[in-house]
Design a protein around this motif. Structure first.
Motif, PDB file in Angstrom:
ATOM      1  N   TYR A  58      -4.873   0.131  -8.893  1.00 16.47           N
ATOM      2  CA  TYR A  58      -5.700  -0.370  -7.796  1.00 16.47           C
ATOM      3  C   TYR A  58      -6.714  -1.418  -8.250  1.00 16.47           C
ATOM      4  O   TYR A  58      -7.160  -2.251  -7.445  1.00 16.47           O
ATOM      5  CB  TYR A  58      -6.404   0.781  -7.078  1.00 16.47           C
ATOM      6  CG  TYR A  58      -7.485   1.483  -7.862  1.00 16.47           C
ATOM      7  CD1 TYR A  58      -8.795   1.021  -7.850  1.00 16.47           C
ATOM      8  CD2 TYR A  58      -7.202   2.628  -8.609  1.00 16.47           C
ATOM      9  CE1 TYR A  58      -9.801   1.674  -8.550  1.00 16.47           C
ATOM     10  CE2 TYR A  58      -8.199   3.290  -9.308  1.00 16.47           C
ATOM     11  CZ  TYR A  58      -9.494   2.801  -9.283  1.00 16.47           C
ATOM     12  OH  TYR A  58     -10.488   3.444  -9.972  1.00 16.47           O
ATOM     13  N   GLY A 108     -20.777   6.202  -1.840  1.00 13.39           N
ATOM     14  CA  GLY A 108     -20.027   5.409  -2.797  1.00 13.39           C
ATOM     15  C   GLY A 108     -20.065   3.950  -2.392  1.00 13.39           C
ATOM     16  O   GLY A 108     -20.087   3.618  -1.200  1.00 13.39           O
ATOM     17  N   PHE A 149      -8.276   5.427  -3.462  1.00 11.45           N
ATOM     18  CA  PHE A 149      -8.266   5.776  -4.879  1.00 11.45           C
ATOM     19  C   PHE A 149      -9.638   6.201  -5.405  1.00 11.45           C
ATOM     20  O   PHE A 149      -9.724   7.062  -6.280  1.00 11.45           O
ATOM     21  CB  PHE A 149      -7.783   4.576  -5.712  1.00 11.45           C
ATOM     22  CG  PHE A 149      -6.400   4.135  -5.386  1.00 11.45           C
ATOM     23  CD1 PHE A 149      -5.302   4.723  -5.984  1.00 11.45           C
ATOM     24  CD2 PHE A 149      -6.186   3.110  -4.471  1.00 11.45           C
ATOM     25  CE1 PHE A 149      -4.011   4.312  -5.687  1.00 11.45           C
ATOM     26  CE2 PHE A 149      -4.897   2.687  -4.176  1.00 11.45           C
ATOM     27  CZ  PHE A 149      -3.805   3.293  -4.772  1.00 11.45           C
ATOM     28  N   THR A 150     -10.713   5.586  -4.886  1.00 13.06           N
ATOM     29  CA  THR A 150     -12.032   5.844  -5.448  1.00 13.06           C
ATOM     30  C   THR A 150     -13.134   5.564  -4.440  1.00 13.06           C
ATOM     31  O   THR A 150     -12.969   4.714  -3.551  1.00 13.06           O
ATOM     32  CB  THR A 150     -12.266   4.964  -6.697  1.00 13.06           C
ATOM     33  OG1 THR A 150     -13.576   5.199  -7.221  1.00 13.06           O
ATOM     34  CG2 THR A 150     -12.138   3.483  -6.360  1.00 13.06           C
ATOM     35  N   GLU A 151     -14.245   6.272  -4.583  1.00 10.99           N
ATOM     36  CA  GLU A 151     -15.442   6.002  -3.775  1.00 10.99           C
ATOM     37  C   GLU A 151     -16.307   4.930  -4.434  1.00 10.99           C
ATOM     38  O   GLU A 151     -17.167   4.344  -3.786  1.00 10.99           O
ATOM     39  CB  GLU A 151     -16.270   7.279  -3.619  1.00 10.99           C
ATOM     40  CG  GLU A 151     -15.636   8.334  -2.730  1.00 10.99           C
ATOM     41  CD  GLU A 151     -15.993   8.132  -1.270  1.00 10.99           C
ATOM     42  OE1 GLU A 151     -16.842   7.269  -0.975  1.00 10.99           O
ATOM     43  OE2 GLU A 151     -15.414   8.839  -0.417  1.00 10.99           O
ATOM     44  N   GLY A 152     -16.092   4.700  -5.728  1.00 10.52           N
ATOM     45  CA  GLY A 152     -16.932   3.759  -6.450  1.00 10.52           C
ATOM     46  C   GLY A 152     -18.243   4.395  -6.862  1.00 10.52           C
ATOM     47  O   GLY A 152     -18.500   5.572  -6.577  1.00 10.52           O
ATOM     48  N   LEU A 206      -9.132   0.468  -1.418  1.00 13.80           N
ATOM     49  CA  LEU A 206      -9.777   1.057  -2.593  1.00 13.80           C
ATOM     50  C   LEU A 206     -10.216   2.488  -2.338  1.00 13.80           C
ATOM     51  O   LEU A 206     -10.178   3.330  -3.241  1.00 13.80           O
ATOM     52  CB  LEU A 206     -10.989   0.211  -3.002  1.00 13.80           C
ATOM     53  CG  LEU A 206     -10.703  -1.059  -3.792  1.00 13.80           C
ATOM     54  CD1 LEU A 206     -11.994  -1.848  -4.012  1.00 13.80           C
ATOM     55  CD2 LEU A 206     -10.057  -0.725  -5.136  1.00 13.80           C
TER      56      LEU A 206
END
Length: 221
Positions: free
Chosen positions: A38, A178, A164-167, A161
């Motif tokens: 990603y 996130g 895959f992720t919150e950051g 995104l």
């Protein structure tokens, strides 16, 4: 003084079109890695979208605006959005209908408006709603146009995104969110506004095309 003859090869090698080819390569790389990496996918997709502003700037600066370049730019935008929506529909199947509607509106409104503008010989960004201050601002202010287009692209990129992720966590308005989710929330109104503008484009282009039909029938009779 001999006048230089511009060939099709020259058009293909204009700087804005070279940037356009780079955008296509970046988009292809993004979609190749869309399920496996990603970071690469998002970086290439966002960079491809960001370069959209530079090809137009180069065209104006170097006087290299062409019909081929305009078509290349439009097709790259529409194809990139379509490919991303296909991926998002697999990641968020419960929202598939809305991705379909968003994609259909994006393609139909831009295709119709570009087709009608070619009939009239004007830019696809010229819209016959002189009395509409929102549309006038949208197409006469480059910062507003850039912000709207960038915000719309950011919404879909952040939605990708978020699968895959919150950051990294960011404190915003007393909440810990996130970074990816925060940017998604902030860009949502822009995405909605861009969809409304696309709908206005579709209505306006349909009206213009009907006027062309009416004029041709009147001349024939």
């Amino acid at each position: 003084m001999t006048k230089k003859i511009v060939t099709a090869h020259d058009i293909f090698m204009f700087v804005p079109n070279l940037i356009g080819y780079g955008r296509i390569v970046l988009a292809i790389v993004a979609f190749y890695f869309i399920k496996t990496n990603y970071i690469i996918a998002a970086a290439c997709y966002i960079l491809s979208g960001f370069l959209d502003a530079f090809d137009g700037h180069a065209a104006r600066l170097l006087n290299q605006g062409t019909k081929f370049g305009a078509m290349l730019d439009q097709l790259t935008d529409r194809a990139a959005t379509a490919c991303l929506c296909v991926a998002l529909a697999t990641f968020y199947p419960q929202y598939m209908f809305w991705f379909q509607m968003s994609l259909a509106l994006d393609i139909v409104s831009h295709w119709m408006h570009l087709h009608v503008s070619q009939l009239g010989g004007t830019s696809h960004k010229s819209i016959g709603l002189e009395g509409n201050p929102i549309m006038r601002l949208y197409y006469t202010s480059r910062p507003v146009l850039f912000a709207m287009c960038s915000g719309n692209e950011l919404f879909f990129a952040m939605l990708y995104l978020l699968h895959f992720t919150e950051g990294p966590l960011i404190e915003f308005a007393g909440l810990n969110l996130g970074l990816v989710r925060l940017v998604l929330y902030l860009s949502t109104p822009i995405m909605i506004g861009k969809a409304v503008i696309s709908l206005i484009h579709l209505v306006d282009a349909s009206r213009r095309l009907a006027e062309v039909d009416a004029e041709e029938r009147s001349k024939a009779e």
